[in-house]
Design an enzyme around this catalytic site. Structure first.
Site, PDB file in Angstrom:
ATOM      1  N   LYS A 129       0.671  -1.206  -0.243  1.00  0.00           N
ATOM      2  CA  LYS A 129      -0.036   0.032  -0.069  1.00  0.00           C
ATOM      3  C   LYS A 129       0.914   1.300  -0.150  1.00  0.00           C
ATOM      4  O   LYS A 129       1.999   1.232   0.469  1.00  0.00           O
ATOM      5  CB  LYS A 129      -1.023   0.017   1.275  1.00  0.00           C
ATOM      6  CG  LYS A 129      -2.063   1.032   1.007  1.00  0.00           C
ATOM      7  CD  LYS A 129      -3.259   0.326   0.432  1.00  0.00           C
ATOM      8  CE  LYS A 129      -4.283   1.305   0.125  1.00  0.00           C
ATOM      9  NZ  LYS A 129      -5.463   0.513  -0.087  1.00  0.00           N
ATOM     10  N   ASP A 169      -7.059   4.541  -4.650  1.00  0.00           N
ATOM     11  CA  ASP A 169      -7.657   4.525  -3.252  1.00  0.00           C
ATOM     12  C   ASP A 169      -8.179   5.979  -3.075  1.00  0.00           C
ATOM     13  O   ASP A 169      -8.331   6.406  -4.060  1.00  0.00           O
ATOM     14  CB  ASP A 169      -6.550   3.971  -2.291  1.00  0.00           C
ATOM     15  CG  ASP A 169      -7.217   3.593  -0.892  1.00  0.00           C
ATOM     16  OD1 ASP A 169      -7.716   2.678  -0.806  1.00  0.00           O
ATOM     17  OD2 ASP A 169      -7.352   4.482  -0.009  1.00  0.00           O
TER      18      ASP A 169
HETATM   19  P1  NDP Z   1     -12.948   8.071  -2.875  1.00  0.00           P
HETATM   20  O1  NDP Z   1     -11.878   9.179  -2.654  1.00  0.00           O
HETATM   21  O2  NDP Z   1     -13.376   7.859  -4.318  1.00  0.00           O
HETATM   22  O3  NDP Z   1     -14.248   8.377  -2.061  1.00  0.00           O
HETATM   23  C1  NDP Z   1     -13.945   8.381  -0.490  1.00  0.00           C
HETATM   24  C2  NDP Z   1     -15.430   8.821   0.121  1.00  0.00           C
HETATM   25  O4  NDP Z   1     -15.382   8.947   1.421  1.00  0.00           O
HETATM   26  C3  NDP Z   1     -15.573  10.280  -0.259  1.00  0.00           C
HETATM   27  O5  NDP Z   1     -16.933  10.372  -0.201  1.00  0.00           O
HETATM   28  C4  NDP Z   1     -15.044  11.268   1.030  1.00  0.00           C
HETATM   29  O6  NDP Z   1     -15.617  12.339   1.358  1.00  0.00           O
HETATM   30  C5  NDP Z   1     -15.398  10.053   1.992  1.00  0.00           C
HETATM   31  N1  NDP Z   1     -14.452  10.208   3.102  1.00  0.00           N
HETATM   32  C6  NDP Z   1     -13.190  10.203   2.730  1.00  0.00           C
HETATM   33  N2  NDP Z   1     -12.543  10.504   4.209  1.00  0.00           N
HETATM   34  C7  NDP Z   1     -13.305  10.543   5.009  1.00  0.00           C
HETATM   35  C8  NDP Z   1     -13.425  11.049   6.328  1.00  0.00           C
HETATM   36  N3  NDP Z   1     -12.655  11.123   7.055  1.00  0.00           N
HETATM   37  N4  NDP Z   1     -14.734  11.110   7.027  1.00  0.00           N
HETATM   38  C9  NDP Z   1     -16.011  10.858   6.380  1.00  0.00           C
HETATM   39  N5  NDP Z   1     -16.009  10.677   5.025  1.00  0.00           N
HETATM   40  C10 NDP Z   1     -14.760  10.502   4.309  1.00  0.00           C
HETATM   41  O7  NDP Z   1     -12.273   6.453  -2.226  1.00  0.00           O
HETATM   42  P2  NDP Z   1     -12.879   5.125  -2.362  1.00  0.00           P
HETATM   43  O8  NDP Z   1     -14.280   4.889  -2.580  1.00  0.00           O
HETATM   44  O9  NDP Z   1     -11.779   4.474  -3.655  1.00  0.00           O
HETATM   45  O10 NDP Z   1     -12.528   4.586  -0.979  1.00  0.00           O
HETATM   46  C11 NDP Z   1     -13.346   4.387   0.017  1.00  0.00           C
HETATM   47  C12 NDP Z   1     -12.899   3.170   0.830  1.00  0.00           C
HETATM   48  O11 NDP Z   1     -12.759   2.154   0.333  1.00  0.00           O
HETATM   49  C13 NDP Z   1     -11.508   3.571   1.641  1.00  0.00           C
HETATM   50  O12 NDP Z   1     -11.423   3.007   2.947  1.00  0.00           O
HETATM   51  C14 NDP Z   1     -10.888   2.686   0.633  1.00  0.00           C
HETATM   52  O13 NDP Z   1      -9.283   2.328   1.353  1.00  0.00           O
HETATM   53  C15 NDP Z   1     -11.514   1.480   0.576  1.00  0.00           C
HETATM   54  N6  NDP Z   1     -11.568   0.672  -0.809  1.00  0.00           N
HETATM   55  C16 NDP Z   1     -11.479   1.161  -1.973  1.00  0.00           C
HETATM   56  C17 NDP Z   1     -11.039   0.297  -3.116  1.00  0.00           C
HETATM   57  C18 NDP Z   1     -11.362   0.788  -4.443  1.00  0.00           C
HETATM   58  O14 NDP Z   1     -11.182   0.149  -5.326  1.00  0.00           O
HETATM   59  N7  NDP Z   1     -11.180   2.101  -4.838  1.00  0.00           N
HETATM   60  C19 NDP Z   1     -10.764  -0.993  -3.046  1.00  0.00           C
HETATM   61  C20 NDP Z   1     -10.864  -1.436  -1.592  1.00  0.00           C
HETATM   62  C21 NDP Z   1     -11.126  -0.732  -0.578  1.00  0.00           C
HETATM   63  P3  NDP Z   1     -14.806  13.689   0.600  1.00  0.00           P
HETATM   64  O15 NDP Z   1     -14.928  13.626  -0.791  1.00  0.00           O
HETATM   65  O16 NDP Z   1     -15.753  15.005   1.434  1.00  0.00           O
HETATM   66  O17 NDP Z   1     -13.291  13.534   1.165  1.00  0.00           O
END
Ligand code: NDP
Length: 448
Positions: A129, A169
């Site tokens: 990672k 991510d």
């Molecule tokens: P994105 O950046 O596309 O989206 C993240 C989302 O979570 C946004 O809506 C963001 O809001 C919100 N967010 C981020 N930080 C916070 C916080 N501290 N409090 C509240 N909301 C928050 O990321 P992903 O969708 O790719 O990833 C989301 C999760 O899934 C992570 O934990 C990631 O590690 C996990 N994941 C992702 C994979 C992937 O293929 N993308 C695979 C496996 C796991 P805002 O825009 O306001 O920051």
């Protein structure tokens, strides 16, 4: 919470002492070691041959300076990381996260989780990672490009299609992957599958964008069916509105559920008529707006500030898809009181340990992240296969593979839980099933 094995308890104490001030890493290690207590009781060679000690120590950590210049000519210096945690079963594989909260402990927790998740997919990929404390929010495309180019100018020395294959991510989507891949190609003068999540015009896989959210729903569907339940007619609450959340929303709706809420880090939308997904996608994927803009065209929906409030909304199924430790004990209690019957983790470690305990004690079906969100990395591995073959599969072919992988993964975790005396506990089952393949490989290599 003490681990029911004396050696592993001591190992946990050493992990805390050797990695001070990294609570997320401690949390992830403790959960896995707790699950592995019955395994090392049955197979003491995993302790005797040093496998357990090696498992909690990354093979390599790379930490570097990332200088870049903004559009006004100011110089900024961020910090970049890549943790190459475990390559026992394949090249390191895991995303890059760009978010101000990133520090070494976050990357180590994510890299550690990735070892077991990748193993669970059944595909030959090790755990890694990376990321940076850079915040893409509020930056221009030019600034993001300059940052990504500077980041890759250092990272390219340590990665490669047979060594380490990063992906996206939080904060790293198709735009960032494009800039990163372009810089790698320029520096190495080679076109290889060194990153996944690439654009379709330059080696990306169909269905990779959808994979984590769709995979989450495929896994959840298996878990629900085993318990005689289903998505059909259920009310669903999803946190986040990023890549995982949007495609979890899409698949849950295709399975006949009604998604009534989504959030971002500022607040959440409650739309009792069901979330307007095309609008949400446009706001988040195209216009990069805050979720509050949803009510501009849907005045009948409600916007509330503060993202934790989303768990107060009554629902049958909750899918936390934003970030780590976003669903705490208080939120778990609210979900239970409101009749929630299933929680499946789309984000990595979104539920605090006491929230997981409360949900399981109340009989809520619980799908842990390292199993439930493995569809993203599984499809990344399918992208690597297509790149190696210089070939493309159709959307349906990739989606079929994904569904089969998630179904096998569910049964693998569920069977392991039953075999080691904790039937129905998918947290234990996923940790055990993920570990066994990695542990056996480490034993085979001997001490190095
Ligand atoms: P994105 O950046 O596309 O989206 C993240 C989302 O979570 C946004 O809506 C963001 O809001 C919100 N967010 C981020 N930080 C916070 C916080 N501290 N409090 C509240 N909301 C928050 O990321 P992903 O969708 O790719 O990833 C989301 C999760 O899934 C992570 O934990 C990631 O590690 C996990 N994941 C992702 C994979 C992937 O293929 N993308 C695979 C496996 C796991 P805002 O825009 O306001 O920051």
């Amino acid at each position: 919470m003490s681990i029911k094995n004396e050696y592993l308890n001591g190992l946990m104490d050493r992990v805390i002492a050797r990695n001070p001030a990294e609570p997320e890493f401690h949390q992830a290690v403790r959960e896995v070691l707790t699950s592995l207590a019955p395994v090392v009781e049955a197979r003491p060679e995993f302790i005797r041959e040093g496998v357990m000690d090696c498992l909690v120590e990354p093979e390599r950590i790379i930490k570097f300076r990332v200088p870049w210049e903004d559009e006004k000519g100011n110089i900024h210096v961020n910090r970049g990381f890549r943790v190459q945690f475990n390559s026992a079963i394949g090249p390191y594989k895991g995303g890059l996260r760009f978010h101000p909260s990133v520090y070494e402990g976050i990357i180590k927790f994510l890299g550690f989780e990735q070892i077991f998740k990748n193993s669970l997919t059944g595909l030959p990929i090790g755990g890694g990672k990376g990321g940076s404390d850079f915040d893409p929010k509020g930056k221009t495309d030019l600034e993001v490009m300059r940052f990504c180019q500077s980041f890759m100018t250092e990272l390219f020395k340590y990665i490669g299609p047979d060594t380490d294959v990063p992906a996206g991510d939080i904060g790293v989507g198709s735009r960032e992957i494009g800039y990163l891949f372009g810089q790698y190609k320029r520096l190495r003068n080679e076109f290889t599958g060194v990153l996944t999540g690439k654009g379709l015009s330059y080696g990306g896989s169909l269905a990779r964008t959808e994979a984590t959210g769709y995979g989450l729903c495929y896994f959840t569907d298996c878990m629900l069916k085993d318990a005689g339940k289903s998505f059909e007619g259920a009310t669903v609450v999803i946190s986040g509105s990023g890549n995982v959340a949007l495609y979890a929303c899409e698949k849950a709706a295709q399975f006949g559920a009604k998604v009534v809420a989504m959030s971002d880090s500022g607040g959440y939308i409650y739309d009792k008529n069901g979330i307007d997904l095309p609008l949400m996608k446009r706001l988040k994927e195209v216009e990069r707006k805050r979720i509050s803009a949803y009510i501009d065209t849907h005045p009948e929906a409600e916007y509330h500030t503060g993202c934790a409030g989303v768990w107060q909304i009554p629902c049958g199924i909750a899918l936390p898809c934003a970030t780590q430790n976003e669903l705490d004990l208080q939120s778990a209690k609210a979900l239970i009181a409101n009749g929630c019957f299933a929680v499946a983790e789309g984000a990595n470690m979104p539920c605090t340990p006491d929230a997981v305990d409360a949900l399981q004690a109340a009989g809520v079906l619980f799908a842990p992240a390292k199993a439930a969100n493995a569809g993203g990395v599984a499809t990344s591995a399918l992208e690597m296969s297509q790149n190696s073959m210089r070939f493309y599969w159709t959307f349906e072919e990739v989606d079929d593979h994904l569904r089969k992988i998630m179904t096998d993964l569910y049964h693998n975790a569920s069977d392991a839980a039953a075999r080691y005396g904790t039937p129905g506990d998918l947290v234990a089952g996923a940790n055990i099933a993920g570990f066994l393949k990695v542990g056996e490989s480490m034993l085979a290599y001997g001490i190095v």
